[in-house]
Enzyme design. Structure first.
Site, PDB file in Angstrom:
ATOM      1  N   SER A 136       0.843  -1.186   0.000  1.00 46.57           N
ATOM      2  CA  SER A 136       0.000   0.000   0.000  1.00 46.57           C
ATOM      3  C   SER A 136       0.883   1.242   0.000  1.00 46.57           C
ATOM      4  O   SER A 136       2.079   1.178   0.311  1.00 46.57           O
ATOM      5  CB  SER A 136      -0.934  -0.006   1.212  1.00 46.57           C
ATOM      6  OG  SER A 136      -0.322   0.647   2.298  1.00 46.57           O
ATOM      7  N   LYS A 137       0.294   2.365  -0.331  1.00 46.24           N
ATOM      8  CA  LYS A 137       1.074   3.612  -0.458  1.00 46.24           C
ATOM      9  C   LYS A 137       1.677   4.036   0.869  1.00 46.24           C
ATOM     10  O   LYS A 137       2.686   4.709   0.927  1.00 46.24           O
ATOM     11  CB  LYS A 137       0.164   4.719  -1.003  1.00 46.24           C
ATOM     12  CG  LYS A 137      -0.211   4.494  -2.464  1.00 46.24           C
ATOM     13  CD  LYS A 137      -0.309   5.811  -3.223  1.00 46.24           C
ATOM     14  CE  LYS A 137      -0.485   5.582  -4.706  1.00 46.24           C
ATOM     15  NZ  LYS A 137      -1.822   5.091  -5.069  1.00 46.24           N
ATOM     16  N   LYS A 138       1.022   3.628   1.955  1.00 50.04           N
ATOM     17  CA  LYS A 138       1.489   4.051   3.276  1.00 50.04           C
ATOM     18  C   LYS A 138       2.759   3.334   3.717  1.00 50.04           C
ATOM     19  O   LYS A 138       3.438   3.775   4.625  1.00 50.04           O
ATOM     20  CB  LYS A 138       0.379   3.792   4.322  1.00 50.04           C
ATOM     21  CG  LYS A 138      -0.767   4.773   4.237  1.00 50.04           C
ATOM     22  CD  LYS A 138      -1.754   4.537   5.372  1.00 50.04           C
ATOM     23  CE  LYS A 138      -2.463   3.221   5.181  1.00 50.04           C
ATOM     24  NZ  LYS A 138      -3.520   2.943   6.159  1.00 50.04           N
ATOM     25  N   ASP A 139       3.054   2.192   3.092  1.00 54.08           N
ATOM     26  CA  ASP A 139       4.201   1.402   3.530  1.00 54.08           C
ATOM     27  C   ASP A 139       5.522   2.137   3.330  1.00 54.08           C
ATOM     28  O   ASP A 139       5.753   2.728   2.275  1.00 54.08           O
ATOM     29  CB  ASP A 139       4.243   0.082   2.735  1.00 54.08           C
ATOM     30  CG  ASP A 139       3.050  -0.792   3.060  1.00 54.08           C
ATOM     31  OD1 ASP A 139       2.493  -0.627   4.162  1.00 54.08           O
ATOM     32  OD2 ASP A 139       2.689  -1.623   2.215  1.00 54.08           O
ATOM     33  N   ARG A 185       7.854  -2.316   2.593  1.00 56.28           N
ATOM     34  CA  ARG A 185       7.713  -2.653   1.185  1.00 56.28           C
ATOM     35  C   ARG A 185       8.633  -3.824   0.834  1.00 56.28           C
ATOM     36  O   ARG A 185       8.223  -4.809   0.230  1.00 56.28           O
ATOM     37  CB  ARG A 185       8.094  -1.423   0.359  1.00 56.28           C
ATOM     38  CG  ARG A 185       7.461  -1.347  -1.000  1.00 56.28           C
ATOM     39  CD  ARG A 185       7.690   0.045  -1.549  1.00 56.28           C
ATOM     40  NE  ARG A 185       6.726   0.985  -0.968  1.00 56.28           N
ATOM     41  CZ  ARG A 185       5.887   1.725  -1.686  1.00 56.28           C
ATOM     42  NH1 ARG A 185       5.912   1.636  -3.007  1.00 56.28           N
ATOM     43  NH2 ARG A 185       5.042   2.537  -1.106  1.00 56.28           N
TER      44      ARG A 185
END
Length: 590
Positions: free
Chosen positions: A315-318, A323
Site C-alpha cells: 500500500s502507499k502508506k508502507d 515494502r
RNA sequence: GUUCCUGUGGACAAAUUGGUUAAGUCGUUGCUCUUUCACAGCAAAGAUUGCGGGUUCGAGCCCCGUCAGGAAUACCA
C-alpha cells in the site's frame, strides 16, 4: 517408429533438476512413447557463468533413477549431435548473421552497465525500460550509428551483441496445444539479445536453431516460456522455417503450497522467525532494529491464516522496509514452487539429493526421503494432467497408454506433499516384500543393524502399510532392530497394575513352553490362558505391546512376537515390567 | 506499470462440448473390522463453479465488465 515425432527435453545444467523440470521431462517422455516418436536430451549450457559442474551428471542420474530413457543425447548418441549447446557454439553465429543480413537483427554496442543504469533511471521514475522499437532509436546500435562507425567498432574488436529487430504494428499468433490461440502485439515485445557479447547465443536463438536442426516436432515446456514464444515464432519466420515450426504445448506451473494450508498454531511463531531471518539475511542493508516490527507484522498476518497472500499487497502508506518485507514474503509464500520451499516446509523438490557448495545450496531428494521412483512419477503426472477416468495408480506403461496432451490442464497445479505420500504408500503396499528388502538393505547397513533377510522381510511385511516412506519402516519400526528406547507413559499411568505382573509372567512362561513360538499358536494359547483366568485381551495386550515396541500402535502382537523370537521377547518383557512399575510410581508421587 | 496466462469444496480435479440433483481422489470427521495403529470398506461435513451483468427455454461451459492470483518483462534458462 514414427520419425516425424521428435521431442526434446532441454534442461540447463545450473544445479539440481527441479521437480518442475522432472515433470516436463515426464510429459515429453509420455508423449513420445505414446506416439512412437524419438526423445532427445539436449543440454542447454550457453550461460557459462551459471554452469555448475556435476549438474549434467545429476540430471542424467535422476532420469535414469526415474526410469525415463532417451533415444538421443550426450553420452547416448544420435544423428543430430552434438547435444550440448556449448559444443555447438560455432553453429549459431551463422544464423545470427542471417538475421542481420535480412534486416531482422542488428548490432548493439550498449554495455551491460549502460543498460543497467538505464533501467535504474526508468525505475526511479516508476517506469520500465525496454529495449524495443522505440528506445532502440536512441541507443548505441547499428541502426543509429553510421555504417562507417559500425564497421570501425566491429573491426576494433569492441564487444557487441546481436539483437532481434522486432517489427512494429504486427500481431503474432501462437496456436498452443494446451492454451489455444494466444496473440501478442509486437509493439509490446522487446528486442531480445540473440548473440551475447561472449559469442554465445542466448536461449532464444540456440533453442530455435537447435529445434529446427534436430527436427523437433513438439515443444513441451513450462508456462514461464509462453511470453517469449512470440519471439520464437518471429525467429522461425525470419529464418524461413515457419512451415516446419514445431507445435507448442505450455505446461501449467507447479505452485507452492498455499500458506493457509500449512500455517498452524504450533508452527506459526517458528515460521515467522525463520522468514524474518531469511529476510535480513537477504537484505543486509536493512537495519536489525526493524526486526521486531517485521515479526509483529508477520504474526499479525498469520493470526487469521486465511488470505495471507492478499495481506501482502503493497500500500502507499508502507515505508521502504515494509515494502521490502512484503515483496520478500510474497515471493516466499506464493507463486512458483522453488527449491527453498522444500527446505522450509520439509518436503523434497528434487528427485535426488544435491550437495552444493554451501549448506543452503544442499537439498534432500525424493529418493532419500524414501520415495519410490514410480510413485514420484505417478504423483508428478497428476500435477497438471489427469486421465479423465477414476484410475489414479498408473505404471509407467499404463501412463503412456493413457496420456494425451489435450488432457493437460491450464491452471497452475498446487504441490501437495500429503498426496505425494499417499501415492508412495500405495506403491509400498503394492510392492512385494523382497523388492522392498533390497531397497532397505543399504539403510539397515548404515544403522549397523545386523539382521537376516528373512527377519527383514517379516518386519517389512508388518510395517509397510503403516508408513508412507521406506525409511520410516526402520525409523518408526526401530524396535525390530534394537531395544525399546522409551515406553509410552500414558497407557502405563492409566492402566498399569503392578499386581498384574504375576499373570503376565505366567502367560509368558506358558507361551515359552509351546512347542512352536509361532503367531497363531501363541494367539490360541493366550486365548486359553485368558479365559481360564477370567482376563480380557485389554488386560494383557497393551502391556505386552509397550514392552516389545514402546508404543501401543503397530503391527499385530503375535506376529511381532514370532518375528522377535522367544528369547528376545522374554528379555524385553523382563526389562519392561520393572520399568513400568517405576513409571507408575512417578504418577502416584506427582 | 505493461503484456500474457489462470480462477470449480481446504488441495488436485471431472462434467459426454449449452441440458436435470456439479463426479472422483487426497485431506478432515465418524462408523465397521481390530488388542492398538495402519490398511480396507462404509458414511458425513465441505461448492450460490472468484464477483457482477448479458445471451438462451436452459450457462461451470458462450459474450461483456470487474476482481484476485500467477508468469514474463536480463548479454539466465
Amino acid at each position: 517408429m514414427n520419425d516425424k515425432i521428435r521431442l526434446r527435453f532441454a534442461p540447463s545444467p545450473t544445479g539440481a533438476l527441479h521437480i518442475g523440470g522432472v515433470r516436463t521431462a515426464l510429459y515429453n517422455y509420455l508423449f513420445t512413447q505414446k506416439m512412437g516418436g524419438t526423445l532427445i536430451l539436449r543440454i542447454e549450457d550457453t550461460d557459462q557463468t551459471r554452469y555448475v559442474p556435476g549438474a549434467e551428471a545429476y540430471i542424467l542420474e535422476s532420469l535414469r533413477w526415474l526410469g525415463m530413457e532417451f533415444d538421443e543425447g550426450p553420452g547416448i548418441g544420435g544423428d543430430f549431435g552434438p547435444y550440448r549447446q556449448s559444443e555447438r557454439k560455432s553453429l549459431y553465429g551463422k544464423y545470427a548473421q542471417n538475421l542481420i543480413d535480412s534486416g531482422n537483427a542488428y548490432y548493439a554496442f550498449d554495455t551491460p552497465e549502460e543498460l543497467t543504469a538505464m533501467r535504474e533511471a526508468y525505475e526511479s521514475r516508476k517506469e520500465t525500460f525496454r529495449y524495443d522499437g522505440i528506445t532502440r532509436q536512441q541507443l548505441n546500435n547499428s541502426l543509429t550509428l553510421s555504417a562507417e562507425e559500425v564497421k570501425t567498432k566491429l573491426e576494433s574488436g569492441e564487444p557487441y551483441t546481436i539483437r532481434l529487430k522486432v517489427p512494429r504494428d504486427e500481431e503474432v499468433l501462437i496456436n498452443d496445444i494446451v492454451r489455444g490461440e494466444v496473440v501478442f502485439r509486437t509493439n509490446e515485445l522487446d528486442d531480445k539479445v540473440m548473440l551475447k557479447g561472449d559469442g554465445m547465443p542466448t536461449y532464444h536463438l540456440a533453442n530455435i536453431v537447435d529445434d529446427h536442426l534436430m527436427k523437433i516436432s513438439h515443444v513441451v515446456r513450462g508456462e514461464e516460456w509462453l511470453p517469449s514464444t512470440a519471439h520464437h515464432v518471429l525467429l522461425y519466420r525470419f529464418l524461413g522455417w515457419e512451415d516446419t515450426m514445431p507445435q507448442f504445448a505450455h505446461l501449467p506451473l507447479i505452485l507452492k503450497p498455499s500458506p493457509d494450508s500449512y500455517i498452524t498454531k504450533e508452527n506459526k511463531v517458528a515460521l515467522a522467525e525463520r522468514l524474518v531471518d531469511e529476510f535480513f539475511n537477504k537484505n543486509q542493508e536493512i537495519n536489525q532494529s526493524y526486526r521486531s516490527d517485521a515479526l509483529a507484522f508477520l504474526s499479525q498476518i498469520f493470526q487469521d491464516k486465511k488470505n495471507v497472500v492478499a495481506k501482502l499487497k503493497i500500500s502507499k502508506k508502507d515505508d521502504d522496509n515494509k515494502r521490502a518485507l512484503k515483496v520478500f514474503l510474497k515471493s516466499n509464500l506464493s507463486g512458483k514452487l522453488s527449491k527453498r520451499d522444500g527446505d522450509r516446509l520439509g518436503f523434497p523438490v528434487f528427485p535426488l539429493s544435491w550437495v552444493g557448495e554451501t549448506k543452503e545450496d544442499s537439498f534432500k531428494g525424493f529418493r532419500e526421503f524414501g520415495f519410490m521412483p514410480q510413485a514420484m512419477l505417478n504423483f508428478l503426472a497428476f500435477l497438471g494432467w489427469n486421465p479423465g477416468t477414476e484410475q489414479e495408480i498408473f505404471s509407467l506403461a499404463e501412463m503412456v497408454d493413457a496420456f494425451s496432451l489435450d488432457r493437460i490442464g491450464k491452471a497452475g497445479a498446487r504441490f501437495d506433499f500429503d498426496k505425494a505420500k499417499w501415492f508412495n504408500q500405495q506403491y509400498l503396499i503394492q510392492s512385494d516384500n523382497a523388492t522392498l528388502v533390497e531397497l532397505l538393505k543399504p539403510m539397515v547397513k548404515e544403522k549397523n543393524y545386523e539382521v537376516t533377510d528373512e527377519y527383514l522381510t517379516a518386519a517389512v511385511g508388518m510395517m509397510k502399510e503403516r508408513v508412507n516412506t521406506l525409511p520410516e519402516i526402520i525409523e518408526t519400526g526401530y524396535y525390530f532392530f534394537e531395544p525399546v528406547k522409551e515406553y509410552e507413559e500414558k497407557m502405563i499411568h492409566k492402566k498399569w497394575n503392578p499386581d498384574r505382573k504375576t499373570a503376565l509372567l505366567d502367560l509368558k512362561e506358558q507361551l515359552e513352553n509351546l512347542p512352536e513360538y509361532q503367531a497363531e499358536k501363541l494367539e490360541a494359547s493366550t486365548k486359553i490362558y485368558l479365559e481360564a483366568n477370567g482376563l480380557g485381551f485389554g488386560d494383557v495386550f497393551p502391556f505386552y505391546r509397550i514392552a516389545l515396541s514402546g508404543t501401543t500402535k503397530g503391527p499385530a502382537l503375535f506376529e511381532m512376537m514370532e518375528a522377535l523370537g522367544k528369547a528376545e521377547v522374554e528379555k524385553r518383557l523382563l526389562t519392561a515390567f520393572p520399568a513400568f512399575d517405576k513409571v507408575f510410581a512417578t504418577k502416584i508421587n506427582s
